[in-house]
Design a protein around this motif. Sequence first.
Motif, mmCIF file in Angstrom:
data_model
loop_
_atom_site.group_PDB
_atom_site.id
_atom_site.type_symbol
_atom_site.label_atom_id
_atom_site.label_comp_id
_atom_site.label_asym_id
_atom_site.label_seq_id
_atom_site.Cartn_x
_atom_site.Cartn_y
_atom_site.Cartn_z
ATOM 1 N N ILE A 165 0.822 -1.208 0.000
ATOM 2 C CA ILE A 165 0.000 0.000 0.000
ATOM 3 C C ILE A 165 0.859 1.262 0.000
ATOM 4 O O ILE A 165 0.414 2.336 -0.398
ATOM 5 N N ALA A 166 2.113 1.134 0.448
ATOM 6 C CA ALA A 166 3.006 2.292 0.499
ATOM 7 C C ALA A 166 3.664 2.574 -0.844
ATOM 8 O O ALA A 166 4.255 3.639 -1.031
ATOM 9 N N HIS A 167 3.558 1.650 -1.793
ATOM 10 C CA HIS A 167 4.271 1.787 -3.060
ATOM 11 C C HIS A 167 3.369 1.976 -4.274
ATOM 12 O O HIS A 167 3.818 2.503 -5.290
ATOM 13 N N TYR A 168 2.099 1.532 -4.184
ATOM 14 C CA TYR A 168 1.209 1.567 -5.344
ATOM 15 C C TYR A 168 -0.122 2.219 -4.992
ATOM 16 O O TYR A 168 -0.547 2.217 -3.838
ATOM 17 N N TYR A 169 -0.790 2.770 -6.032
ATOM 18 C CA TYR A 169 -2.118 3.339 -5.803
ATOM 19 C C TYR A 169 -3.098 2.811 -6.857
ATOM 20 O O TYR A 169 -2.685 2.398 -7.947
ATOM 21 N N PRO A 170 -4.401 2.795 -6.549
ATOM 22 C CA PRO A 170 -5.405 2.277 -7.499
ATOM 23 C C PRO A 170 -5.584 3.238 -8.672
ATOM 24 O O PRO A 170 -6.360 4.178 -8.616
ATOM 25 N N TRP A 171 -4.865 2.988 -9.732
ATOM 26 C CA TRP A 171 -4.740 3.918 -10.862
ATOM 27 C C TRP A 171 -6.093 4.313 -11.443
ATOM 28 O O TRP A 171 -6.353 5.495 -11.693
ATOM 29 N N SER A 172 -6.963 3.355 -11.677
ATOM 30 C CA SER A 172 -8.243 3.641 -12.345
ATOM 31 C C SER A 172 -9.109 4.622 -11.568
ATOM 32 O O SER A 172 -9.868 5.400 -12.156
ATOM 33 N N LEU A 173 -9.007 4.622 -10.239
ATOM 34 C CA LEU A 173 -9.848 5.486 -9.415
ATOM 35 C C LEU A 173 -9.520 6.959 -9.593
ATOM 36 O O LEU A 173 -10.303 7.826 -9.208
ATOM 37 N N PHE A 174 -8.372 7.261 -10.185
ATOM 38 C CA PHE A 174 -7.944 8.649 -10.316
ATOM 39 C C PHE A 174 -7.818 9.069 -11.783
ATOM 40 O O PHE A 174 -7.120 10.023 -12.102
ATOM 41 N N ASP A 175 -8.534 8.372 -12.646
ATOM 42 C CA ASP A 175 -8.415 8.626 -14.079
ATOM 43 C C ASP A 175 -9.014 9.958 -14.497
ATOM 44 O O ASP A 175 -8.762 10.431 -15.599
#
Length: 305
Positions: A165-175
């Motif tokens: 969780i410290a290295h990646y984020y849910p990309w699609s949620l911020f499109d």
Amino acid sequence: MLEDPAEDSSETPSQYASDPERPDFAFDPDDPWTQTFQEGLARSNLKGKTVYEVGVGTGINVAFILRSCGAAKVYGSDLDPRLVILAERNLKSLSPEHAKHFEPVHGSVSLVDTDEAREKVGKTDVVIACIPQVGEPSDERLTAFREAQSIELAEGAGDEAEDHIAHYYPWSLFDEYPYNSVGLGLNEALMRRIREHAPQAELVMNFGCRIGTEIICECFEANGYKPEKIASKIVLQHAGTDISFFVMLEKALSGTAFEKQLVCKFYGDPEGKQPLSATKAQEMIDKDPNVPLYHEVAVIRGTPV
């Protein structure tokens, strides 16, 4: 030109009375990213100010800005609710005389998206953050992008470590955010939240500059901040970190008018004298997953315009 840090800014975790507690799900407080961030924080004129940290992690930055930078009060939150509790515990151990000056927001807080977080950030002079810039390898839309560019996910990159969780984020949620296309969606979302709820607050953010500092500064400007690089270091790339996103960017832009505007920046040496493209860096990883690769980490201060 980078400013000189405060004289007492050289304090490191090992110089405290005790070492911080660091379970596997927390980002390593001895990591060069943290060291670079603290160099920037020491140059951020935090004395007497109220600071909100988005993503408090182990609490080592909370201790640093209270003890070494002279901040008056620190608020903080984290997406992982375990980390806020850990930060409180570490602060009481590392610098007990400052524990009363830390007011955490408990629970799972994405950015500042709770009533309590918004209320506290509204009373803040400076917001600090070091949050992910790489989309989750398993993200559905990111996977579709990868397949469209015929880029394979590196072996083991999809495995979730304890500190995933410290290295990646849910990309699609911020499109919906324009700079999500270069991995800055989560960071741009934070900029917009702060402009809305604390329009006079400065932003001090720590970035991996694998897409270059120029486009990061453009993101600040597009969201109403005047950017300034205040600290920088060439650091070792985390072994196992997925860089296929940057390879995809290079391939998608190849042959277009934009390929020279976005040049991914990796290095084959710790001095940053051997520049590598993301494609070349991935080729080296494919041959040897433990090959040492480097990239710049920089602290950018954004002053609201």
